[in-house]
Design an enzyme around this catalytic site. Structure first.
Site, PDB file in Angstrom:
ATOM      1  N   SER A   1       0.850  -1.186   0.000  1.00 18.22           N
ATOM      2  CA  SER A   1       0.000   0.000   0.000  1.00 18.22           C
ATOM      3  C   SER A   1       0.888   1.239   0.000  1.00 18.22           C
ATOM      4  O   SER A   1       2.015   1.218   0.499  1.00 18.22           O
ATOM      5  CB  SER A   1      -0.898  -0.006   1.241  1.00 18.22           C
ATOM      6  OG  SER A   1      -1.455   1.278   1.484  1.00 18.22           O
TER       7      SER A   1
ATOM      8  N   ARG B   1     -22.621 -10.891 -45.814  1.00 19.80           N
ATOM      9  CA  ARG B   1     -21.476 -10.268 -45.138  1.00 19.80           C
ATOM     10  C   ARG B   1     -21.964  -9.014 -44.443  1.00 19.80           C
ATOM     11  O   ARG B   1     -22.798  -8.300 -44.960  1.00 19.80           O
ATOM     12  CB  ARG B   1     -20.352  -9.926 -46.121  1.00 19.80           C
ATOM     13  CG  ARG B   1     -19.106  -9.324 -45.457  1.00 19.80           C
ATOM     14  CD  ARG B   1     -17.932  -9.201 -46.411  1.00 19.80           C
ATOM     15  NE  ARG B   1     -17.533 -10.506 -46.895  1.00 19.80           N
ATOM     16  CZ  ARG B   1     -17.687 -10.922 -48.164  1.00 19.80           C
ATOM     17  NH1 ARG B   1     -18.206 -10.102 -49.064  1.00 19.80           N
ATOM     18  NH2 ARG B   1     -17.308 -12.125 -48.524  1.00 19.80           N
TER      19      ARG B   1
END
Length: 445
Positions: free
Chosen positions: A279, A318
């Site tokens: 930390s 497509r």
């Protein structure tokens, strides 16, 4: 500047995987598509569609070509795909070395999607090899942990509350079992995924006339890919299935991460997942960074898999928009899975198991984790509802007084139960060993 944590120099080492990400760099994508173009020329020469000399020239040019992605960018934005610009560059190279006639044979009868999708499949095959190898390493590590800790007794927890004794080996076997099924799923889906994509303009191979099927077969042979019953330009179920598999794998690993986070909490402290992270302000902290990454990557893939299901909605023969969604989502899911597997393998090798702490947790429960065993022991001598009533009342007193449940039951009832013999939590693991054995047998199979 980066907009993706996967590509960031800061967060990439935590959330990304360089080996799988390398399969999606611009240069790797272009090199793979050039490989498909060379294979197409070879297949067509075998079938007499183009000359052998033209095929050799195309293969040589494709092998030597290393186009700058930036040089193709403007036309890619214009065309919506990089293939037209790449084919133009390849044709120029072939024309320079073998003349215009050979250059005209480049990309004969194919469409952009044939080359792009087949190139993707070739890269996915390599990605599968990478991920499968990591799964194998993780299976080996988890199997070893499950076997080593089959006798390490700990509290089982249901709905986040202590329940009955289990072994840590059984918990690890519970992490391993779905991973084995993920491995089976991969083997089953590969034949549906690793397919040649070759259909020409609208999926008929019309430009190749009567040679289309022969060229298809030859191209599949050159690339060592299977042939689908028909071109799959607009049939994206194989890609979506693979994306689902990626999400299942990271979900399997995320479950491991979530368990490790909970077991590593200071108040529990039954495992320590590696060295932990520090930390900026609290020197005592040892944050479960690896397990947190497993959870985050699992949740990311769980959200992304829906995008691949959206990409199944191709319009007609497509669909450019649906196709682009795949480009956005699938690479990120693969990289996330690669990163998660790396974290999981590392954690499995660095996990510290505190058997003493686990035993202390059991002892601190004052026998409450053995309440089920007590009710069954009493049920041998009285109706089960009466036994459960006695145990529940004694459990309430044990919580209030800190005395052991079995001592209170011995005072409450004079039935001939050997309470001291039942106090050992290891006597109440049931079929845990048999379950571990079955999972380990599946892992070895």
């Amino acid at each position: 500047m980066t907009v993706s944590p996967f590509d960031s120099a800061l967060t990439g080492p935590l959330l990304s995987d360089a080996e799988t990400a390398a399969l999606f760099t611009d240069r790797t994508v272009l090199r793979t598509m050039l490989k498909v173009e060379a294979a197409l020329a070879e297949a067509q020469a075998r079938c007499g569609v183009i000359g052998a000399g033209a095929a050799s020239a195309i293969a040589a040019a494709a092998g030597a070509l290393d186009p700058d992605p930036a040089a193709l960018a403007a036309r890619t934005a214009e065309d919506g795909v990089p293939l037209p610009a790449l084919v133009a560059t390849l044709r120029q190279a072939v024309a320079a070395s073998a003349g215009d006639e050979a250059a005209q044979a480049v990309h004969w009868g194919a469409t952009s999607q044939d080359i792009i999708d087949t190139g993707l499949v070739l890269r996915l095959r390599r990605a599968i090899g990478i991920l499968d190898g990591r799964i194998a390493a993780l299976v080996t590590a988890l199997a070893g942990l499950a076997d080593a800790h089959r006798g390490t007794v700990m509290p089982g927890r249901t709905r986040s509350q202590q329940a009955t004794p289990i072994s840590f080996g059984l918990k690890v076997a519970g992490w391993l079992a779905p991973l084995l099924r993920d491995r089976d799923r991969l083997r089953e889906l590969k034949p549906r995924l690793l397919l040649l994509s070759f259909g020409g303009a609208s999926g008929t191979l019309g430009a190749l006339g009567g040679d289309g099927i022969a060229v298809e077969a030859a191209l599949a042979e050159v690339l060592d890919l299977a042939v689908s019953p028909m071109p799959w330009h607009a049939q994206r179920d194989g890609i979506a299935e693979f994306a689902g598999w990626l999400a299942l794998v990271t979900g399997t690993l995320g479950k491991i991460g979530r368990d490790l986070i909970l077991l590593a909490q200071n108040e529990v402290a039954e495992v320590r997942p590696g060295a932990g992270g520090g930390s900026s302000t609290m020197p005592q902290k040892s944050n479960p960074v690896g397990p947190e990454a497993l959870v985050a990557l699992a949740r990311f893939n769980a959200g992304m898999v829906g995008q691949l299901h959206h990409a199944m909605l191709h319009e007609h023969e497509r669909d450019g928009a649906a196709w682009q969604i795949e480009w956005l989502a699938l690479p990120q899911m693969l990289v996330a899975t690669g990163a998660a597997l790396n974290h999981a393998v590392a954690l499995s090798g660095s996990l510290k198991v505190d058997a003493v702490r686990m035993a202390a947790q059991l002892e601190a429960s004052h026998g409450l984790l053995l309440a089920e065993a007590a009710s069954f022991a009493l049920s041998a001598h009285m109706p089960r509802p009466e036994a459960q009533r006695l145990v529940k009342a004694a459990a309430t007193r044990a919580t209030a007084t800190g005395r052991h449940l079995f001592d209170l039951l011995a005072e409450t009832s004079d039935v001939p139960v050997d309470w001291p013999a039942l106090r050992d939590p290891a006597r109440h693991l049931g079929a845990a060993d048999a379950f571990i054995d079955r999972v380990l047998a599946a892992a070895a199979g």
